[in-house]
Enzyme design. Sequence first.
Site, PDB file in Angstrom:
ATOM      1  N   TYR A 170      47.632  15.722  74.910  1.00  0.00           N
ATOM      2  CA  TYR A 170      48.419  14.837  74.060  1.00  0.00           C
ATOM      3  C   TYR A 170      47.976  13.374  74.122  1.00  0.00           C
ATOM      4  O   TYR A 170      48.189  12.627  73.172  1.00  0.00           O
ATOM      5  CB  TYR A 170      49.903  14.905  74.459  1.00  0.00           C
ATOM      6  CG  TYR A 170      50.561  16.240  74.222  1.00  0.00           C
ATOM      7  CD1 TYR A 170      51.298  16.478  73.063  1.00  0.00           C
ATOM      8  CD2 TYR A 170      50.460  17.268  75.154  1.00  0.00           C
ATOM      9  CE1 TYR A 170      51.926  17.699  72.844  1.00  0.00           C
ATOM     10  CE2 TYR A 170      51.077  18.497  74.944  1.00  0.00           C
ATOM     11  CZ  TYR A 170      51.809  18.703  73.789  1.00  0.00           C
ATOM     12  OH  TYR A 170      52.417  19.922  73.580  1.00  0.00           O
ATOM     13  N   ASN A 197      52.023  14.199  65.702  1.00  0.00           N
ATOM     14  CA  ASN A 197      52.813  15.235  66.370  1.00  0.00           C
ATOM     15  C   ASN A 197      54.299  14.939  66.195  1.00  0.00           C
ATOM     16  O   ASN A 197      54.789  13.895  66.635  1.00  0.00           O
ATOM     17  CB  ASN A 197      52.482  15.268  67.868  1.00  0.00           C
ATOM     18  CG  ASN A 197      53.357  16.262  68.621  1.00  0.00           C
ATOM     19  OD1 ASN A 197      53.399  17.443  68.288  1.00  0.00           O
ATOM     20  ND2 ASN A 197      54.055  15.782  69.654  1.00  0.00           N
ATOM     21  N   GLU A 198      55.001  15.815  65.495  1.00  0.00           N
ATOM     22  CA  GLU A 198      56.454  15.739  65.341  1.00  0.00           C
ATOM     23  C   GLU A 198      56.927  14.387  64.824  1.00  0.00           C
ATOM     24  O   GLU A 198      58.003  13.915  65.198  1.00  0.00           O
ATOM     25  CB  GLU A 198      57.146  16.076  66.664  1.00  0.00           C
ATOM     26  CG  GLU A 198      56.901  17.503  67.136  1.00  0.00           C
ATOM     27  CD  GLU A 198      57.796  17.894  68.303  1.00  0.00           C
ATOM     28  OE1 GLU A 198      58.297  16.997  68.994  1.00  0.00           O
ATOM     29  OE2 GLU A 198      58.003  19.105  68.516  1.00  0.00           O
ATOM     30  N   ASP A 249      59.658  21.743  65.586  1.00  0.00           N
ATOM     31  CA  ASP A 249      60.327  23.041  65.464  1.00  0.00           C
ATOM     32  C   ASP A 249      61.662  22.853  64.744  1.00  0.00           C
ATOM     33  O   ASP A 249      62.748  22.946  65.332  1.00  0.00           O
ATOM     34  CB  ASP A 249      60.539  23.645  66.857  1.00  0.00           C
ATOM     35  CG  ASP A 249      61.137  25.043  66.799  1.00  0.00           C
ATOM     36  OD1 ASP A 249      61.153  25.640  65.702  1.00  0.00           O
ATOM     37  OD2 ASP A 249      61.598  25.536  67.854  1.00  0.00           O
ATOM     38  N   ARG A 259      59.987  22.425  57.288  1.00  0.00           N
ATOM     39  CA  ARG A 259      58.693  22.903  57.784  1.00  0.00           C
ATOM     40  C   ARG A 259      57.808  23.408  56.651  1.00  0.00           C
ATOM     41  O   ARG A 259      56.626  23.078  56.569  1.00  0.00           O
ATOM     42  CB  ARG A 259      58.893  24.007  58.821  1.00  0.00           C
ATOM     43  CG  ARG A 259      57.584  24.508  59.428  1.00  0.00           C
ATOM     44  CD  ARG A 259      57.775  25.774  60.247  1.00  0.00           C
ATOM     45  NE  ARG A 259      58.592  25.553  61.426  1.00  0.00           N
ATOM     46  CZ  ARG A 259      59.773  26.105  61.626  1.00  0.00           C
ATOM     47  NH1 ARG A 259      60.293  26.907  60.687  1.00  0.00           N
ATOM     48  NH2 ARG A 259      60.447  25.882  62.723  1.00  0.00           N
ATOM     49  N   GLU A 291      52.862  24.618  69.959  1.00  0.00           N
ATOM     50  CA  GLU A 291      53.665  24.835  71.166  1.00  0.00           C
ATOM     51  C   GLU A 291      54.483  26.096  70.952  1.00  0.00           C
ATOM     52  O   GLU A 291      55.025  26.305  69.867  1.00  0.00           O
ATOM     53  CB  GLU A 291      54.631  23.665  71.433  1.00  0.00           C
ATOM     54  CG  GLU A 291      53.992  22.333  71.751  1.00  0.00           C
ATOM     55  CD  GLU A 291      55.034  21.215  71.907  1.00  0.00           C
ATOM     56  OE1 GLU A 291      56.251  21.537  71.894  1.00  0.00           O
ATOM     57  OE2 GLU A 291      54.640  20.038  72.018  1.00  0.00           O
ATOM     58  N   TYR A 337      53.506  26.231  75.883  1.00  0.00           N
ATOM     59  CA  TYR A 337      54.031  25.023  76.501  1.00  0.00           C
ATOM     60  C   TYR A 337      54.679  25.398  77.822  1.00  0.00           C
ATOM     61  O   TYR A 337      55.591  26.219  77.839  1.00  0.00           O
ATOM     62  CB  TYR A 337      55.068  24.386  75.571  1.00  0.00           C
ATOM     63  CG  TYR A 337      55.465  22.987  75.948  1.00  0.00           C
ATOM     64  CD1 TYR A 337      54.691  21.898  75.575  1.00  0.00           C
ATOM     65  CD2 TYR A 337      56.622  22.755  76.685  1.00  0.00           C
ATOM     66  CE1 TYR A 337      55.060  20.609  75.918  1.00  0.00           C
ATOM     67  CE2 TYR A 337      56.996  21.468  77.031  1.00  0.00           C
ATOM     68  CZ  TYR A 337      56.206  20.405  76.643  1.00  0.00           C
ATOM     69  OH  TYR A 337      56.568  19.124  76.985  1.00  0.00           O
TER      70      TYR A 337
END
Length: 456
Positions: free
Chosen positions: A84, A154-155, A196, A201, A255, A288
């Site tokens: 990351y 990321n997210e 998630d 999504r 993940e 993860y």
Amino acid sequence: MKTTIIAALASSALAAVAPVKRDTQVVTVQGNAFFAGGKRFYMRGVDYQPGGSSDVADPIADTNGCKRDIEKFKSLGLNTIRVYTVDNTAQHDECMNALADAGIYLILDLNTPKYSLNRAEPGPSYNDVYLQSLFATVDAFAKYDNTLAFFSGNEVINDGPSSKAAPYVKAVTRDVRQYIRNRKYRAIPVGYSAADVDTNRLQMAQYMNCGTDDERSDFFAFNDYSYCGSSYTVSGWDQKVKTFTGYGLPIFLSEYGCNKVLPRTFKEVADLYNPQEMTPVYSGGLVYEYSQETSNYGLVEISGDSVSERPDFSALATAFKNTPNPSGDGGYNKTGGASGCPPKDAPDWDVADDSLPAMPEPAKKYMTQGAGKGPGLSGPGSQEAGTQSSGTATAGSGQASVTANPSGTGSSSGSSSSSSSSGAAGALVIPEFSFTAPAVCSLVVVLSTLFGATLL
């Protein structure tokens, strides 16, 4: 004459040293799948960031820790790790070479805590200082054949209101892909790791694959913790496969591994690599996570230089061992293709159209001059620095804009490659030759002893 003899002897001696070929081949995108050496490539990986978010450090620069953990990676049967955060000023050759020798690829997040988009105010944080850091990280890792892919974010979007940041995520992806092409690196895939959340999504996946080719991502990944010791159908994974059937880009889980039921048994591994269920759509995933942190997902416990395996470790190793990759191509979608851009559906998807912000004007010079030295992990940060975008991009603006071959883009060490390509499927694998330092040094000593005095 004696100089000619020395040259001939040196040439013969070096030619006799056996070549060393790394255990990794360049991974490319074909249709909705990844391929390496002509074979379908499935990620069997873990997310790897010892210390977690509380201890921002670069595990690829920690040579001793990296080599220590590679032995555990091999025991697990891994071929991929995700990292990351890295320091784009640090040296990474030893760890990357050791990973390549073990047949392990790296998927790397380009952002760091100080150099990232602000989902609440994406406009000011999308600036030239931010892009310079990302481009410098690309420079640091493009030379390695086992750099599998880059995450542009990321997210960033984790609910409906934050979907307003989607155009900036897509612009960053466009810019990184353009930088790779302009600098004549091989076609390293670039994509996004989604949160998630069911809210948007699908819209985000469609959005990252719509528009002109220069704006489209190379893959789409998302984090998924819905399989909690249950089954393919109870978890809803079967419905997600149906949702993404026909999607034109490779998909994988960035993940996974729900920890609501402990110890984890990783029953989902058998489904993830099942050609009757998921491999026509998915290309594997990343568990993860490797080290035990405060969130209690760890496969191992790290204490100083020692590593102890937790119960989840053997469970994952067994799951991978009992689940081979499918034979053949796994039923992938050979044609791929773009998606339609999703319509605005506020508050879940608050993106009006497919227009993107133009690259900040001061960042354009990096396309021809290169990024230069990065800020590393000690830099002041970018979210309130630099010049932001001042307009809307025109279609096709992310195409490569230079044709000259830049200096410093060739192979330099380890698992690096001097090949370049304008498309993912066109990347070439260049055999690597490695010579041990003792052999070369011995050759120099012998030649100097024999002929040095007479040449004076």
